[in-house]
Design an enzyme around this catalytic site. Structure first.
Site, PDB file in Angstrom:
ATOM      1  N   GLU A  94       0.775  -1.162   0.073  1.00  0.00           N
ATOM      2  CA  GLU A  94      -0.024  -0.023  -0.118  1.00  0.00           C
ATOM      3  C   GLU A  94       0.730   1.131  -0.159  1.00  0.00           C
ATOM      4  OE1 GLU A  94       0.130  -1.483   4.427  1.00  0.00           O
ATOM      5  OE2 GLU A  94       0.059  -2.355   2.359  1.00  0.00           O
ATOM      6  N   ILE A  95       2.211   1.386   0.580  1.00  0.00           N
ATOM      7  CA  ILE A  95       2.873   2.436   0.457  1.00  0.00           C
ATOM      8  C   ILE A  95       4.105   2.426  -0.771  1.00  0.00           C
ATOM      9  CG2 ILE A  95       2.620   2.724   3.078  1.00  0.00           C
ATOM     10  CD1 ILE A  95       5.498   1.869   3.422  1.00  0.00           C
ATOM     11  N   GLN A  96       3.977   1.321  -1.567  1.00  0.00           N
ATOM     12  CA  GLN A  96       5.017   1.306  -2.614  1.00  0.00           C
ATOM     13  C   GLN A  96       4.993   2.640  -3.704  1.00  0.00           C
ATOM     14  OE1 GLN A  96       5.425  -2.750  -4.396  1.00  0.00           O
ATOM     15  NE2 GLN A  96       6.090  -3.632  -2.571  1.00  0.00           N
ATOM     16  N   HIS A 118       6.280  -9.087  -5.048  1.00  0.00           N
ATOM     17  CA  HIS A 118       4.835  -9.385  -5.358  1.00  0.00           C
ATOM     18  C   HIS A 118       4.550  -8.236  -6.332  1.00  0.00           C
ATOM     19  CE1 HIS A 118       0.752 -10.199  -4.879  1.00  0.00           C
ATOM     20  NE2 HIS A 118       0.404  -9.058  -3.943  1.00  0.00           N
ATOM     21  N   GLY A 144       9.498 -14.215   5.190  1.00  0.00           N
ATOM     22  CA  GLY A 144      11.098 -13.818   5.238  1.00  0.00           C
ATOM     23  C   GLY A 144      11.894 -14.667   6.392  1.00  0.00           C
ATOM     24  N   GLU A 237      -9.789 -29.449  18.901  1.00  0.00           N
ATOM     25  CA  GLU A 237     -10.355 -30.061  17.875  1.00  0.00           C
ATOM     26  C   GLU A 237     -10.624 -29.383  16.408  1.00  0.00           C
ATOM     27  OE1 GLU A 237     -10.989 -33.246  18.036  1.00  0.00           O
ATOM     28  OE2 GLU A 237     -10.962 -33.383  19.924  1.00  0.00           O
ATOM     29  N   GLU A 241      -5.148 -29.230  16.477  1.00  0.00           N
ATOM     30  CA  GLU A 241      -4.836 -30.264  15.594  1.00  0.00           C
ATOM     31  C   GLU A 241      -4.601 -30.190  14.206  1.00  0.00           C
ATOM     32  OE1 GLU A 241      -7.227 -33.874  16.547  1.00  0.00           O
ATOM     33  OE2 GLU A 241      -7.220 -33.355  18.584  1.00  0.00           O
TER      34      GLU A 241
END
Length: 342
Positions: A94-96, A118, A144, A237, A241
């Site tokens: 979102e900040i790229q 990405h 990472g 459950e 598991e």
């Protein structure tokens, strides 16, 4: 090279150490923008692979001292972008765009390589690089800390390698060599496209790994507790598991998991599974994929970011205070082998 199984040849191309040239990335200056989960792994693995790497951070970043203490060269983002031949952008999606416009774009020179882990911002057009630079992706298929741990143990996490724009004619050589530098060639580099990586990654996160799994676990827990069963037993459950079952599938496939469980459990799988994940569920998955493909999800996410992450923060608070989380915290405190959070 393509990888062959006993039955057929796989549709993807997978490359290993013998298929790439380490000298390509070792002959280039790499700037890692960001030092979070992926940033620290890329930077440290590249440094240990003999690559000239520097980390670009904002002034006053809490990660500055950490990166320096790890032996890395640390500069501000503009300097890292100016010095580097390969600029790997590893700040949050979102900040790229803002980081790119304010700290990277002005420093790009013809023949540089702009890299991502990405494809979100390139695929959806939130970042549009000039035509005279390479645009590549090295996307490790793991968080990472696992990328770093596997590397230090002598193995590696598989990488997806993609080229969106080949301005120099050797962008594939660069991305494959970069993947080698972070350890991907040890376990396999899979060739893909930005569209494939972005759309499949988002779908997997939303429909299965994060969204689907969390809702399935919550629904099972709520069904049992609403029927009067103790929440502690419901947690065991429907939550605890789960890791054991997934580990069996991860190690040797569904057939091995079925071999390892009781006949009662296996029969229940075939009887109940299609009732839980039914045609309505599959149609919902198709709609999720459609919204990813047409950009609707991306725009919704960006709009929420621009609105102060209102919806994200509301949903985060809801899950953080859900009874399955409070019950889980109590149960996990009993387990000496689970590392406690600081």
């Amino acid at each position: 090279m393509s990888v062959k199984t006993k039955e057929k040849e796989m549709a993807v191309t997978i490359l290993y150490e013998q298929d790439v040239d380490p000298k390509v990335i070792q002959g280039l200056k790499v700037g890692i923008i960001g030092y979070g989960s992926q940033g620290h792994a890329h930077a440290l693995n590249l440094m240990d692979s003999g690559v000239d790497v520097r980390v670009g951070l904002r002034e006053g970043s809490s990660s500055w001292k950490t990166a320096e203490e790890a032996g890395l060269k640390v500069t501000d983002m503009d300097t890292a972008a100016e010095e580097a031949d390969v600029i790997m952008v590893l700040v949050p999606d979102e900040i790229q765009p803002k980081v790119y416009q304010e700290h990277i774009a002005a420093h790009l020179k013809a023949g540089n390589t702009l890299a991502f882990a990405h494809g979100f911002n390139i695929h959806y057009g939130y970042i549009v690089p000039p035509e005279d630079v390479n645009v590549i992706m090295c996307a490790p298929k793991g968080p990472g800390h696992i990328v770093r741990r596997q590397f230090t143990e002598g193995s590696g996490v598989p990488d997806l390698a993609c080229v969106q724009q080949d301005a120099t004619g050797n962008a594939w050589d660069i991305v494959l060599s970069y993947c080698w530098g972070v350890g991907g060639a040890r376990s396999g580099i899979i060739k893909a496209t930005f569209a494939e990586e972005t759309e499949e990654d988002l779908f997997g996160e939303q429909a299965v790994l994060c969204g689907g799994l969390v809702e399935l676990v919550k629904a099972g827990f709520e069904t049992l507790t609403e029927a009067g069963y103790p929440p502690e037993l419901a947690y065991f459950e429907c939550y605890h598991e789960m890791k054991m079952i997934v580990d069996l599938m991860y190690e040797s496939g569904i057939h091995f998991m079925n071999y390892s469980i009781s006949n009662t459990a296996e029969y229940g799988e075939y009887y109940a599974g299609p009732k839980v994940i039914n045609e309505q569920s599959r149609e919902a998955m198709k709609e999720i994929l459609k919204r990813i493909q047409d950009g609707s999800f991306a725009q919704e996410f960006v709009d929420d970011c621009n609105n102060g992450h209102k919806r994200l923060l509301e949903q985060r608070e809801a899950i953080n205070t859900h009874p399955i989380e409070t019950t889980g915290a109590q149960i996990r405190s009993m387990f000496s082998w689970i590392k406690k959070e600081d």
